[in-house]
Design an enzyme around this catalytic site. Structure first.
Site, PDB file in Angstrom:
ATOM      1  N   GLY A 200     -38.808  60.058 -91.393  1.00 35.11           N
ATOM      2  CA  GLY A 200     -38.722  58.862 -90.562  1.00 35.11           C
ATOM      3  C   GLY A 200     -38.799  59.223 -89.100  1.00 35.11           C
ATOM      4  O   GLY A 200     -38.138  58.612 -88.260  1.00 35.11           O
ATOM      5  N   ASP A 223     -43.570  59.880 -92.064  1.00 38.30           N
ATOM      6  CA  ASP A 223     -43.178  58.485 -91.849  1.00 38.30           C
ATOM      7  C   ASP A 223     -44.191  57.566 -92.533  1.00 38.30           C
ATOM      8  O   ASP A 223     -45.157  58.015 -93.149  1.00 38.30           O
ATOM      9  CB  ASP A 223     -43.076  58.166 -90.348  1.00 38.30           C
ATOM     10  CG  ASP A 223     -42.005  57.113 -90.059  1.00 38.30           C
ATOM     11  OD1 ASP A 223     -41.927  56.114 -90.807  1.00 38.30           O
ATOM     12  OD2 ASP A 223     -41.252  57.273 -89.082  1.00 38.30           O
ATOM     13  N   LYS A 258     -32.907  61.466 -87.737  1.00 38.69           N
ATOM     14  CA  LYS A 258     -32.155  60.986 -86.573  1.00 38.69           C
ATOM     15  C   LYS A 258     -31.995  59.471 -86.636  1.00 38.69           C
ATOM     16  O   LYS A 258     -32.981  58.738 -86.636  1.00 38.69           O
ATOM     17  CB  LYS A 258     -32.874  61.376 -85.272  1.00 38.69           C
ATOM     18  CG  LYS A 258     -32.054  61.045 -84.019  1.00 38.69           C
ATOM     19  CD  LYS A 258     -32.810  61.410 -82.747  1.00 38.69           C
ATOM     20  CE  LYS A 258     -33.872  60.382 -82.453  1.00 38.69           C
ATOM     21  NZ  LYS A 258     -33.303  59.050 -82.139  1.00 38.69           N
ATOM     22  N   HIS A 262     -28.523  55.196 -91.290  1.00 43.39           N
ATOM     23  CA  HIS A 262     -27.674  54.030 -91.011  1.00 43.39           C
ATOM     24  C   HIS A 262     -28.421  52.707 -91.222  1.00 43.39           C
ATOM     25  O   HIS A 262     -27.810  51.645 -91.194  1.00 43.39           O
ATOM     26  CB  HIS A 262     -27.086  54.102 -89.592  1.00 43.39           C
ATOM     27  CG  HIS A 262     -28.049  53.808 -88.488  1.00 43.39           C
ATOM     28  ND1 HIS A 262     -27.632  53.404 -87.235  1.00 43.39           N
ATOM     29  CD2 HIS A 262     -29.408  53.863 -88.424  1.00 43.39           C
ATOM     30  CE1 HIS A 262     -28.699  53.216 -86.465  1.00 43.39           C
ATOM     31  NE2 HIS A 262     -29.769  53.494 -87.159  1.00 43.39           N
TER      32      HIS A 262
END
Length: 357
Positions: A200, A223, A258, A262
């Protein structure tokens, strides 16, 4: 008499909260008009009048009154400095502050400009979702998808809208440049890695900075196809596209992510981490740059954590921040064991190093 003063103060605070929307959008206005750049080009310590700034705008008939009022507001935010307080209105002059220099767009002057990030956070797609956040409470589900007007979730919307996709990628690059210097200053775990995959990784900004610091590393930026399609050519970085959940990541000594996990709930994260597990050798590293919540009473990180968590709530239904205990349990469920968590005091984002068991 004291109670009257208290009530006045409370009402003032309540009104201030209602007006807090003005700050980001008047900042957006200043950045779209490139006002900090206009003043900088006149000289780093120069102040310009409203008329002088207006003369540099892409308009033959700018509204001096509107510009004057916006510049005055920006000075109360600390974005600009009013340097001729004895003057009023359009006769006032304005100079840059240390804060406004963060909003200069030239890479030569400010390689860590946050202009793209501000434009991302104030994009109409985000704003519409914020206006409907109560629907998330009432009915659950994907707030961004319900608010987008076309039934697309955040990632699908970004993939189908070139303008938003460009703004999103630029915003992520801006944040990466602003944070990677801290990461590289506090964490030296890249030194024994020869091949590194950034899962990503967007346009490869973080990976490029890591390789600049550790030139022996060969990097792979992995990605989605719509992201890789516009990624620039970078030294010692190979761009590979694929589905991050359905495709096993390219093999490497270590995987870096990074502020990525989340964005997803635990079930989705485990799917992704299982792919990572297959890509690294025994004792291979998983290196995460993520927020680690400290929910102890009085933690000075609570406000920052709540801001990040609210951003996830608004646009990504499974997204959210995690505590150290939650990170430990998530990684253990995927076959990784945390070896260290490092970070600066007072900074929410930490480096989580985990080893394949």
């Amino acid at each position: 008499m004291e109670s009257v003063k208290d009530e006045v103060a409370l009402r003032a605070s309540a009104i201030s909260l209602a007006f807090s929307l003005e700050n980001p959008f008047l900042l957006r206005c200043a950045l779209r008009l490139k006002i900090p750049d206009i003043i900088w080009k006149a000289g780093p310590d120069v102040s310009l009048s409203v008329q002088q700034i207006a003369a540099q705008l892409p308009s033959e008939d700018p509204d001096l009154g509107a510009l004057s009022r916006i510049l005055s507001y920006l000075s109360t935010m600390g974005v600009l400095q009013a340097v001729k307080a004895e003057e009023e209105g359009i006769n006032m002059e304005y100079a840059l502050t240390n804060l406004s220099k963060i909003y200069l767009t030239s890479e030569d002057i400010n390689p860590r400009s946050l202009v793209p990030f501000v434009l991302l956070q104030t994009h109409p797609a985000y704003v519409t979702a914020w206006a409907n956040i109560h629907e998330r409470v009432l009915h659950g589900g994907d707030n961004f998808k319900k608010s987008s007007g076309n039934g697309k979730d955040f990632w699908s919307f970004a993939g189908s809208d070139p303008e938003f996709n460009a703004i999103f990628n630029a915003g992520m690059v801006a944040v990466t440049k602003a944070t990677m210097a801290d990461i590289l200053a506090i964490y030296d775990g890249f030194k024994d890695i020869n091949t590194l995959v950034d899962m990503g990784g967007g346009h490869g900004a973080a990976l490029s900075l890591i390789i600049d610091a550790y030139p022996h590393i060969q990097g792979i930026n992995f990605d989605l196809p719509q992201v890789i399609a516009t990624a620039p050519t970078l030294p010692r970085v190979q761009h590979i596209s694929g589905s991050l959940f359905e495709t096993v990541a390219p093999s490497a000594d270590a995987i870096f992510m990074k502020n990525f996990l989340h964005s997803w709930n635990d079930e989705d994260c485990i799917k992704l981490l299982n792919n990572c597990y297959q890509s690294v050798p025994q004792k291979g590293k998983l290196i995460l740059s993520e927020a680690v919540l400290d929910l102890t009473e009085g933690s000075d990180m609570t406000e920052s954590a709540n801001v990040l968590d609210a951003l996830m709530l608004n646009s990504l239904p499974g997204g959210g921040e995690r505590t150290r205990k939650q990170w430990t349990e998530l990684l253990q469920a995927s076959g990784f064991s945390i070896s260290k968590i490092v970070g600066r005091k007072g900074i929410l984002t930490k480096i989580i190093e985990a080893i394949k068991c």
